[in-house]
Design a protein around this motif. Structure first.
Motif, PDB file in Angstrom:
ATOM      1  N   LYS A 193       8.499   9.528   4.975  1.00  0.00           N
ATOM      2  CA  LYS A 193       8.791   8.278   4.135  1.00  0.00           C
ATOM      3  C   LYS A 193       7.690   7.119   4.157  1.00  0.00           C
ATOM      4  N   GLN A 194       6.094   6.753   4.121  1.00  0.00           N
ATOM      5  CA  GLN A 194       5.928   5.977   4.503  1.00  0.00           C
ATOM      6  C   GLN A 194       5.585   4.633   3.468  1.00  0.00           C
ATOM      7  N   TYR A 195       5.499   5.065   2.114  1.00  0.00           N
ATOM      8  CA  TYR A 195       5.988   3.827   1.247  1.00  0.00           C
ATOM      9  C   TYR A 195       6.831   4.849   0.050  1.00  0.00           C
TER      10      TYR A 195
ATOM     11  N   VAL B 148       5.831  -0.507  10.740  1.00  0.00           N
ATOM     12  CA  VAL B 148       5.058   0.082  12.145  1.00  0.00           C
ATOM     13  C   VAL B 148       4.885  -0.785  13.244  1.00  0.00           C
ATOM     14  N   ILE B 149       4.969  -2.188  13.292  1.00  0.00           N
ATOM     15  CA  ILE B 149       4.660  -2.734  14.345  1.00  0.00           C
ATOM     16  C   ILE B 149       6.697  -3.073  14.384  1.00  0.00           C
ATOM     17  N   ASP B 150       7.061  -3.606  13.642  1.00  0.00           N
ATOM     18  CA  ASP B 150       8.920  -4.013  14.415  1.00  0.00           C
ATOM     19  C   ASP B 150       8.972  -2.710  14.973  1.00  0.00           C
TER      20      ASP B 150
ATOM     21  N   SER C  56       0.031  -2.235   1.346  1.00  0.00           N
ATOM     22  CA  SER C  56       0.116  -1.997   2.985  1.00  0.00           C
ATOM     23  C   SER C  56       0.951  -3.572   3.526  1.00  0.00           C
ATOM     24  N   PHE C  57       1.318  -4.275   3.733  1.00  0.00           N
ATOM     25  CA  PHE C  57       2.009  -5.833   4.292  1.00  0.00           C
ATOM     26  C   PHE C  57       3.649  -5.339   4.562  1.00  0.00           C
ATOM     27  N   ASP C  58       4.519  -4.707   3.511  1.00  0.00           N
ATOM     28  CA  ASP C  58       5.381  -4.005   4.229  1.00  0.00           C
ATOM     29  C   ASP C  58       5.213  -3.065   5.361  1.00  0.00           C
ATOM     30  N   TRP C  59       4.836  -1.956   5.003  1.00  0.00           N
ATOM     31  CA  TRP C  59       4.153  -0.852   5.442  1.00  0.00           C
ATOM     32  C   TRP C  59       3.468  -1.848   7.321  1.00  0.00           C
TER      33      TRP C  59
ATOM     34  N   ILE D 233      -2.856   2.616   3.574  1.00  0.00           N
ATOM     35  CA  ILE D 233      -1.540   3.035   4.627  1.00  0.00           C
ATOM     36  C   ILE D 233      -1.789   4.376   5.089  1.00  0.00           C
ATOM     37  N   GLU D 234      -2.665   5.421   4.129  1.00  0.00           N
ATOM     38  CA  GLU D 234      -2.760   6.540   4.827  1.00  0.00           C
ATOM     39  C   GLU D 234      -3.448   6.598   6.101  1.00  0.00           C
ATOM     40  N   GLY D 235      -5.099   5.643   4.830  1.00  0.00           N
ATOM     41  CA  GLY D 235      -5.777   5.394   6.703  1.00  0.00           C
ATOM     42  C   GLY D 235      -5.555   5.077   7.671  1.00  0.00           C
TER      43      GLY D 235
END
Length: 479
Positions: A477-479, A465-467, A458-461, A393-395
């Motif tokens: 907060k990313q995750y 992002v796409i949505d 990362s799937f939900d993250w 996710i961070e990368g």
């Protein structure tokens, strides 16, 4: 750093895979043997005489059998685009047949229909690395032989006619600028154990330039509105020190790295390369007709893989130490490295986006980029099995933020299909250990595992992002 999203509404947030990495289905429904089927481990470790049971690519992760459920997962992920390849040997098992294999053609018809049902745009590589029919490699010496161009073009005409209206974005080849590092793996040139001299290297390059341009002509004849590119693997090259000599060497190395794109975009060999041919007294089979074909049939966009940057030094300019995805093995003291020795440089992505835009003024498509780690399932907070891949996710966030900056700089970017949508057999190692995906596949190097799919953190993250069309990247907060 910007604090808002500049991604256009039509930006293709996506993900990627390739047939030999994840389809499996070896020998099923008429599929022939490909180059990948005799390379069980790293390409540098050589091939087997015939396809053998130890090759994990033969089963891979069973996408061939499981594609319907997998594509539904891709839809749940929210992908706007999915890059994959057509397995040449599903269509022409040996590459020389008069008629294509209908069962192979039907599989991709069904796959593309399933993708469209989920609102996913197929980005299709006509032939990925290692997917040449083994027969063409062993009996014709791959793209060292101009006869193979004609076999390839017959295949191109077949698939483009078949999938007209289903595929808008075509990629003729994958990472063509690293063919000389692994000529058997990437071009089916069978004397891969011997060093490739400059004459053979540039003849292969030229033959693939001709094949690329003739393929573009065929695609445009069949589907005039299609968009066609050809992928390379690139990244910025920095001077190791402020010494002017290192700066000059970095420029020369960068120019060499962009050589293939120069020909694809400008339709001609650059002057410095023609000078090199003359100085080295190369005896290449290049005709005026072929040069005219290259001139008249150029790419619509620049597609490339970005994994890392490189460094150059005048003192190392003659070094023969190279790696397929590393510009040189010289260490950049300012960058971190992962388990595989690959440097991590998100700013380098913005840099190369701007370099490519300034040089070519064509839209760009980042078709590979990602984060790989050895991973294992663990129990999540909801009691379900998952992988806490916060590092991915961070990368990926860092990379996407730099793409956002490049778009703000004025660069036109069509889309981003990270490597990869799911775990599968690594091309560089031939193992499952190197995991790239948003989806964990329960399968391992010892051939154990259920093959079940599990969503990583990362799937939900990435779905968020796409949505949000990139806006979620700026949430605290990313995750």
């Amino acid at each position: 750093m910007s604090k808002s999203s500049y991604f256009p509404k039509e930006f293709l947030f996506g993900s990627a895979a390739a047939a030999y990495h994840f389809e499996g289905g070896f020998g099923k429904d008429g599929k022939g043997a490909s180059v990948a089927d005799v390379i069980p481990h790293a390409p540098s470790e050589g091939r087997t005489t015939v396809p053998e049971d130890g090759n994990l690519k033969h089963r891979a992760v069973e996408f061939y059998e499981r594609y319907k459920d997998d594509v539904k997962l891709f839809g749940e992920l929210g992908l706007k685009a999915f890059r994959t390849s057509i397995a040449w040997t599903r269509i022409y098992p040996k590459g020389i047949e008069e008629e294509p294999n209908e069962k192979g053609l039907q599989f991709y018809d069904d796959l593309f229909d399933a993708l469209h049902e989920q609102g996913i745009e197929p980005i299709i590589t006509i032939t990925h690395s290692a997917e040449m029919p083994l027969y063409l490699a062993e009996h014709y010496n791959g793209f060292a032989n101009k006869k193979v161009i004609e076999f390839y073009l017959k295949y191109v005409r077949t698939v483009v006619n078949r999938y007209k209206g289903k595929v808008k974005y075509w990629l003729t080849f994958n990472e063509v600028n690293i063919v000389a590092h692994e000529p058997f793996f990437h071009a089916g040139v069978a004397q891969y154990k011997e060093p490739v001299d400059d004459n053979l290297k540039y003849q292969i390059f030229h033959n693939m330039f001709v094949a690329n341009s003739k393929a573009i002509r065929i695609i445009k004849e069949i589907e005039p509105d299609a968009m066609v590119g050809c992928t390379t693997t690139i990244g910025p090259i920095y001077p190791l020190t402020p010494k002017p000599e290192d700066g000059l060497q970095a420029y020369f190395d960068m120019r060499e790295m962009l050589f293939h794109i120069d020909v694809h975009v400008f339709g001609k060999y650059p002057d410095y390369k023609l000078k090199e041919f003359k100085e080295k007294k190369l005896k290449l089979d290049i005709t005026d007709e072929e040069l005219q074909i290259i001139k008249e049939n150029t790419v619509d966009f620049v597609a490339y893989s970005y994994y890392m940057s490189g460094v150059s030094s005048f003192n190392r300019s003659n070094s023969k130490v190279r790696d397929v995805n590393i510009i040189s093995k010289m260490s950049n003291p300012e960058l971190k490295k992962n388990e595989w020795g690959w440097t991590y440089d998100p700013v380098g992505l913005r840099t190369i986006l701007n370099i490519v835009w300034d040089r070519y003024r064509l839209p760009e498509f980042i078709v590979e980029n990602g984060i790989s780690k050895p991973e294992n399932l663990e129990i999540g907070i909801n009691g379900q099995l998952t992988v806490y891949d916060d590092y991915r996710i961070e990368g990926l966030r860092d990379y996407l933020l730099q793409i956002n900056e490049a778009i703000h700089d004025g660069v036109q970017v069509i889309g981003y299909t990270n490597w990869a949508v799911m775990d599968f057999v690594s091309g560089s190692t031939g193992t499952m250990r190197k995991r790239w995906g948003f989806i964990f596949v329960d399968y391992y190097d010892d051939k154990t595992g259920s093959m079940k799919r599990f969503k990583k953190l990362s799937f939900d993250w990435y779905r968020k992002v796409i949505d949000s069309n990139g806006a979620f990247l700026f949430e605290e907060k990313q995750y």
